[in-house]
Design an enzyme around this catalytic site. Structure first.
Site, PDB file in Angstrom:
ATOM      1  N   SER A 687       0.808  -1.228   0.000  1.00  0.00           N
ATOM      2  CA  SER A 687       0.000   0.000   0.000  1.00  0.00           C
ATOM      3  C   SER A 687       0.836   1.271   0.000  1.00  0.00           C
ATOM      4  O   SER A 687       0.281   2.372  -0.093  1.00  0.00           O
ATOM      5  CB  SER A 687      -0.938   0.003   1.211  1.00  0.00           C
ATOM      6  OG  SER A 687      -0.208   0.027   2.413  1.00  0.00           O
ATOM      7  N   LYS A 730      -6.228   3.445   8.935  1.00  0.00           N
ATOM      8  CA  LYS A 730      -5.313   4.420   8.330  1.00  0.00           C
ATOM      9  C   LYS A 730      -5.895   5.829   8.375  1.00  0.00           C
ATOM     10  O   LYS A 730      -5.204   6.806   8.695  1.00  0.00           O
ATOM     11  CB  LYS A 730      -5.012   4.008   6.889  1.00  0.00           C
ATOM     12  CG  LYS A 730      -4.220   2.711   6.773  1.00  0.00           C
ATOM     13  CD  LYS A 730      -4.027   2.304   5.328  1.00  0.00           C
ATOM     14  CE  LYS A 730      -3.214   1.015   5.222  1.00  0.00           C
ATOM     15  NZ  LYS A 730      -3.013   0.576   3.843  1.00  0.00           N
TER      16      LYS A 730
END
Length: 808
Positions: A687, A730
């Site tokens: 990611s 996140k």
């Protein structure tokens, strides 16, 4: 001590082989003579001077031994008496005179006649000899005292002799030795050597007798104890009989308990058979204790007792709301489970798995479910468990065997349908003793756990009514087969507002009570709690926040105690209002900084978003360029997947160099270094792809990256942005650090409902599908519109000022 051979003589004597006895000089021995050859030898001796040579044969089972089957050393004896018996045998009494060695043997008229050589020694007395004689005499006295076969007075009188040879022979004749040992002693002609050998033998025999006496004493004590216990048991039985209780009251009581326990047919049969075995065993035997323990465990486990389940959804909702703030989706899922259990008449036990970072309330949620449903609550910690026997138990063949933790916890619960929490299920491991996660497959499978078999109980036990709840921080360490048996419910981290409410509702009250403070002595303001949340903790849960609140309360408690002085009476002091400045005064300078507020737009520095086991985290990625030969370096303890993401980002930029205003061969003259700070912490995952690509693009084009934007997404060689996992964690991390604009993959737009509404509204969302969109948003200005000449670009990149290339 000197010995000298005085003289040696040779004699011709009738010889008689003897069995199972060694005759020593100076020894009076009776025995019966029956063999024809021996009778003839005896008659020949009686017809002469009554002297006969006696030698022991090797094998006592041989009736007519040959000369080579007879020991070469024997004893010349004098026939003292002889008596002919009616059956033809002769009973004789002989006295040993001296030892002799066979020189030759002749067969004469049906018996052996031997030529025997004798040796006589003269011993000079001295201190050394006297010491040896004294030692042997003392040892023999000890031996006679320990031995039960010798008369003490007779033996002591027999050894009062002056000659060392006679002393050695007298003692040797009375020792409990084997034929071979006695023959070895007989064959020693030197008196001093013979006496030394006797001393060694006495040492060994005394040691044996001491060991025998110790063992006999121990056996005697045990027998006395057993007899005492038997006597007392019989007396107890007699007393019970007089009182009308009967002899078998304990067995009858166990039988009634087995009938009333509500066991399965198999378990009842096994318990009855074990009870019959127990009835026939001695009460104090070890096996009796094992059987009794087994029956106690069978009876202690709940077979039919159940808690009356509360199925009122309103009550359950009230309990969950009063115990936990937030976690709306989790509460909804729990209430859905309870609703299904209300509609289904005989529902099977539910198996949930709460997955989330530490401190978010997984264990306390399980306790709330037990409270809401009216069930008992038991908890088993699986952290560090590596033995299958912890789950299934040990078989009864092992000493100290016990059931596994599953059965032990069921006994502790006391009901068939408790809420059973398997804490830290992701922390299990395995070794040579087995894999506990494999044993849990049966426990957590609704199709199998109604006939769970513990190795100790060895009967089927029904776990289908148990409400199992497992907790874990991560899923990837749980075997897939075990994951498949559980309904996974994810718990994400709390937002700052949720932490504030949790602190106000629960944590402050709990810590003030634990530190002995009263309402009028301390008050936490909202700004003060937010200062604790933002500047003194960085976590997804509230565990460290509770710790810091407790730290503040303890410091205030100290002020209260100091104000009291020596007086035990509590005096009133001014209320302490915990504001941000008071927090700093009590706890010191802030431990964490608001990174976004202090950063400025810089070349090659990009803010990414990462997922960790304890929640989300921001991750700054730095890139710098130098003159070189096209080498790409990655540092910061990056994993293989993250390094491959950097390679993919570099390949994407090279393939689109003309759109970035770079010459096609720009990489031939440059080295690119990508670094992710906090290099001691391992990092991995795909990611960070768009974050690395943005940092490299910024460094190559000398365009700063916006510091108020955070991003996450996987990159392909064609520049496509692929979806990622852990979006909620996140985004919460970005919000926690003060970032208000994020770039996320377009395919993750479906995950927005999982994010709290207040967070969703405060953030600016950029959903992207390609890297071109990312750069357009993240860079301070757009990329150069047209490509540059090859030579000019190379010179310009190489000659940039140092402050443009170095990140801080």
């Amino acid at each position: 001590m000197i010995t000298s051979k005085e003289k040696s003589e040779t004699k011709r004597l009738p010889m008689m082989p003897i069995r199972d006895v060694v005759i020593f000089p100076f020894m009076m021995t009776p025995f019966v003579v029956g063999r024809e050859s021996s009778v003839r030898a005896l008659d020949d001796a009686l017809a002469g001077d009554k002297k006969i040579f006696l030698a022991t044969q090797h094998d006592a089972s041989i009736d007519e031994p040959q000369p080579e089957e007879i020991f070469s050393v024997g004893t010349i004896a004098n026939i003292v008496q002889s008596l002919r018996l009616p059956d033809g045998n002769i009973k004789v009494l002989v006295e040993g005179l001296e030892r002799g060695k066979i020189v030759s043997i002749n067969d004469e008229e049906g018996f052996f006649r031997a030529i025997v050589r004798t040796q006589q020694f003269r011993v000079e007395s001295g201190a050394q000899l006297d010491g040896l004689v004294s030692r042997v005499t003392s040892l023999f006295e000890q031996y006679v005292k320990l031995s039960q076969n010798l008369n003490y007075e007779t033996m002591i009188a027999a050894i009062r002799v002056d000659e060392p040879g006679k002393l050695a022979d007298t003692i040797g004749a009375n020792l409990q030795l084997t034929i071979e040992e006695k023959q070895d002693l007989l064959e020693i002609f030197d008196p001093v050597d013979r006496l030394t050998r006797v001393a060694e033998m006495l040492d060994i025999e005394i040691e044996k007798l001491n060991v025998d006496r110790t063992i006999q004493g121990r056996v005697k004590r045990q027998m006395e104890k057993a007899q005492k216990e038997y006597y007392l048991n019989e007396k107890i039985k007699a007393i019970q009989k007089e009182l009308g209780r009967g002899e078998k009251s304990e067995i009858d009581e166990l039988k009634k308990k087995i009938e009333a326990a509500g066991m399965t047919a198999d378990a009842t049969e096994k318990a009855t058979a074990e009870l019959k075995r127990l009835e026939n065993m001695p009460p104090m035997s070890a096996e009796s204790t094992v059987s009794r323990n087994y029956l106690d465990w069978l009876l202690a486990v709940p077979w039919k007792k159940k808690s009356k389940e509360i199925r009122d959804l309103r009550f359950a909702q009230q309990v969950l709301e009063s115990d936990h703030y937030g976690l709306e989706k989790i509460k909804e899922r729990i209430l859905e489970f309870l609703a299904v259990r209300r509609l289904v008449k005989n529902p099977r036990g539910s198996i949930l798995c709460f997955v989330g970072p530490p401190g978010v309330g997984k264990t306390s949620l399980g306790m709330s479910i037990a409270k809401a449903t009216g069930r008992r609550f038991v908890r088993m910690s699986l952290g560090g468990v590596r033995d299958e026997a912890e789950i299934r138990g040990h078989r009864r063949t092992y000493i100290g065997a016990l059931p596994g933790q599953i059965i032990q916890m069921m006994k502790k619960a006391g009901t068939r349908n408790p809420v059973f929490m398997l804490d830290e299920i992701d922390k299990m491991s395995m070794d040579f003793r087995g894999d506990p996660s494999a044993a849990l497959l049966e426990v957590l499978d609704p199709e199998q756990n109604f006939m769970f078999v513990d190795h100790y109980l060895d009967v089927e036990y029904d776990l289908s009514q148990v409400f199992f709840i497992a907790t874990a921080n991560v899923l990837h360490t749980i075997p897939p087969a075990l994951q498949d048996r559980m309904e996974v419910i994810r718990l994400s981290g709390y937002t700052e507002l949720e932490k504030l409410e949790i602190a106000k509702r629960f944590l402050v009250r709990k810590q003030t009570e634990q530190t002995g403070l009263k309402k009028g002595q301390i008050e936490f303001s909202d700004p003060g709690l937010l200062a604790l949340i933002q500047s003194y903790t960085r976590e997804s849960g509230v565990r460290n926040l509770e710790r810091e609140i407790g730290n503040v309360c303890r410091k205030v408690s100290r002020k209260v105690v100091n104000a009291m002085g020596e007086s035990k009476r509590q005096v009133s002091i001014a209320k302490v209002e915990v504001k941000p400045e008071v927090v700093t005064e009590l706890l010191g300078p802030p431990r964490f900084r608001d990174l976004a507020a202090e950063q400025k737009n810089e070349v090659g520095a990009t803010t990414g978003l990462a997922w960790t086991e304890v929640g989300g985290q921001i991750l700054t990625t730095e890139c710098t360029i130098m003159e070189g030969r096209g080498k790409l370096t990655t540092t910061g303890k990056l994993g293989d997947v993250m390094q491959e993401s950097a390679q993919a980002a570099m390949s994407y930029i090279r393939s689109r160099a003309h759109l970035f205003g770079l010459p096609r061969d720009f990489y031939r003259h440059l080295d690119i270094h990508v670094h992710v700070p906090e290099g001691a912490i391992p990092k991995d995952g795909p990611s960070a792809g768009i974050t690395i690509a943005t940092s490299i693009s910024s460094a190559l084009c000398n365009i700063p990256v916006r510091c108020d934007v955070a991003m996450t997404g996987e990159i392909t060689l064609r520049g496509r942005v692929l979806p990622i996992g852990g979006l909620k964690e996140k985004v919460l991390a970005a919000h926690r650090y003060g970032i208000r604009e994020v770039i996320v993959p377009k395919d993750n737009e479906k995950d927005l409902p999982d994010i709290p509404e207040n967070i969703r509204n405060e953030l600016k969302w950029n959903f992207v599908e390609s890297m071109d969109q990312v750069l357009k948003i993240a860079l301070e200005r757009e990329l150069p519109a047209a490509p540059l000449a090859t030579g000019a670009a190379s010179v310009e990149i190489a000659n940039r000022p140092a402050e443009d290339n170095v990140t801080h």
